[in-house]
Structure formats: C-alpha cells, structure tokens
Write a protein that holds these residues in place. Sequence first.
Motif, mmCIF file in Angstrom:
data_model
loop_
_atom_site.group_PDB
_atom_site.id
_atom_site.type_symbol
_atom_site.label_atom_id
_atom_site.label_comp_id
_atom_site.label_asym_id
_atom_site.label_seq_id
_atom_site.Cartn_x
_atom_site.Cartn_y
_atom_site.Cartn_z
ATOM 1 N N TRP A 246 1.374 -6.275 -3.888
ATOM 2 C CA TRP A 246 -0.221 -6.237 -3.722
ATOM 3 C C TRP A 246 -0.677 -7.984 -3.885
ATOM 4 O O TRP A 246 -1.493 -8.513 -3.428
ATOM 5 C CB TRP A 246 -1.071 -5.490 -4.482
ATOM 6 N N MET B 9 -10.762 3.266 -6.560
ATOM 7 C CA MET B 9 -10.249 3.458 -5.325
ATOM 8 C C MET B 9 -11.315 3.682 -4.258
ATOM 9 O O MET B 9 -11.251 3.154 -3.141
ATOM 10 C CB MET B 9 -9.517 4.954 -5.245
ATOM 11 N N TRP C 264 -12.673 -0.131 -3.931
ATOM 12 C CA TRP C 264 -11.431 -0.851 -2.990
ATOM 13 C C TRP C 264 -11.295 -0.403 -1.430
ATOM 14 O O TRP C 264 -11.455 -1.264 -0.627
ATOM 15 C CB TRP C 264 -9.945 -0.369 -3.439
ATOM 16 N N THR C 265 -11.642 0.652 -1.074
ATOM 17 C CA THR C 265 -12.121 1.286 0.156
ATOM 18 C C THR C 265 -13.055 0.574 0.898
ATOM 19 O O THR C 265 -12.912 0.060 1.895
ATOM 20 C CB THR C 265 -11.855 2.894 0.157
ATOM 21 N N THR D 73 0.479 3.832 -3.091
ATOM 22 C CA THR D 73 0.467 5.211 -2.615
ATOM 23 C C THR D 73 1.304 6.164 -2.920
ATOM 24 O O THR D 73 1.238 7.289 -3.670
ATOM 25 C CB THR D 73 -0.165 5.154 -0.953
ATOM 26 N N ILE E 6 -5.401 -2.250 3.029
ATOM 27 C CA ILE E 6 -6.444 -1.757 1.973
ATOM 28 C C ILE E 6 -7.257 -0.574 2.238
ATOM 29 O O ILE E 6 -6.975 0.304 1.357
ATOM 30 C CB ILE E 6 -7.444 -2.845 1.627
ATOM 31 N N THR F 61 -10.092 -0.324 -11.331
ATOM 32 C CA THR F 61 -8.805 0.076 -11.172
ATOM 33 C C THR F 61 -7.652 -0.692 -12.407
ATOM 34 O O THR F 61 -6.900 0.092 -12.985
ATOM 35 C CB THR F 61 -8.101 -0.259 -9.782
ATOM 36 N N GLY G 184 0.893 -1.155 0.228
ATOM 37 C CA GLY G 184 0.045 0.042 0.106
ATOM 38 C C GLY G 184 0.863 1.309 -0.098
ATOM 39 O O GLY G 184 0.591 2.104 -0.847
ATOM 40 N N ASN H 81 -5.720 2.926 0.106
ATOM 41 C CA ASN H 81 -6.594 3.499 -0.948
ATOM 42 C C ASN H 81 -7.344 4.908 -0.636
ATOM 43 O O ASN H 81 -7.649 5.693 -1.708
ATOM 44 C CB ASN H 81 -7.693 2.611 -1.259
ATOM 45 N N THR H 82 -7.364 5.237 0.499
ATOM 46 C CA THR H 82 -7.988 6.448 0.868
ATOM 47 C C THR H 82 -6.937 7.628 0.554
ATOM 48 O O THR H 82 -7.130 8.426 -0.071
ATOM 49 C CB THR H 82 -8.208 6.562 2.543
ATOM 50 N N THR I 227 -4.360 7.192 -1.371
ATOM 51 C CA THR I 227 -4.138 7.184 -3.044
ATOM 52 C C THR I 227 -5.369 8.002 -3.473
ATOM 53 O O THR I 227 -5.068 8.887 -4.553
ATOM 54 C CB THR I 227 -4.376 5.862 -3.767
ATOM 55 N N LEU I 228 -6.601 7.804 -3.454
ATOM 56 C CA LEU I 228 -7.849 8.567 -3.762
ATOM 57 C C LEU I 228 -7.429 10.093 -3.717
ATOM 58 O O LEU I 228 -7.737 10.769 -4.781
ATOM 59 C CB LEU I 228 -9.116 8.080 -3.011
#
Lengths: 84, 84
Positions: free
Chosen positions: B50, A47, A50-51, A16, A62, B15, A12, A66-67, A69-70
């Motif tokens: 991942w 994203m 995924w979250t 990220t 995860i 994604t 991650g 993903n938060t 990266t978003l």
Amino acid sequence: MDTVVLAGYLAGTLTTISFVPQVIRTWKLKEAKDFSLAMLLLFAAGMILWTAYGIWIISLPIIAANTITLGLVMILLWMKIKYQ
Amino acid sequence: MDTVVLAGYLAGTLTTISFVPQVIRTWKLKEAKDFSLAMLLLFAAGMILWTAYGIWIISLPIIAANTITLGLVMILLWMKIKYQ
C-alpha cells in the motif's frame, strides 16, 4: 491494466485476505477477548472513510479492498460481541 | 488542503490509530493467542505494498497512514511471537 493499478490491487488483496485466516481462527476458537473493541470500531469507521476516499479519487483498488475488508471486520466485531 | 485529501487523512488517521488501543491491550494482557499469525504477516505485507502504491500515485494520506500502521502491526507481530 497498468502496473500501478495492479500493485494497488495486490496490496488490497493482501490486506483484505489477511482478515480471512483471522475470521476462521476466531470462529474456531470462539474467543476474541485479545481483540480491542475500540480497535475494531475505529478500524471499521476508517474502512468506511477509505471507501469514500477511493470513490472520490476514483481508485478502484481502494474501493474494492476497503468494502470487502469492512465486511470481514464487521464479522469479527460481531464475534467479539457475541463471544465475550 | 482540499476536502478529498482531508478525507483521506481522516480515513488514514482512523485505521492507523485503531491499532493503538490494540497494542496497549495486547501489552497489558501479555497475550495475543486470539490473533492469527497469518493475518498479521499478510497484513504487514499488504501495508508495505500500500505504501508503494501511495508513492506511485503520489497520495500522501496513503503513504503516511500505511507507514505508521506498519510500525504498529510490527509491534503486534513481535508481541504475538513473544507471548506465545
């Protein structure tokens, strides 16, 4: 923290932080025409899902990855629209 | 297939397919200078981890999505190097 969770966090962290040099480069170049708008929109939507998936399976790596990266992808999306 | 796995697959599909319009755009423009090389390298490394994480926690959506995404990112990386 066990090895699996640590590997997840490392994965991650890599995906990220990969967006950090990208945001910096786009900010400096003031150009994002090489980026596909469809890519950024689909990626951002992914994203969000995924979250949700991370929350469902209770996987903190995860959720966290993903938060963040978003957030970075939203900055890229904003620059893509702004600089075109 | 239960809802959680389905959500994971949908997230992974979004994604992953997001990279398809990007690969097409880069292929057409024959230009990838707006992309950060560091971003592509870090992202590819993250995809590998991942996938390993997905194997560990036995999450098929994570394994499938990251393997295909890795392939598409490798194509982008190849074009980034080729077109610069």
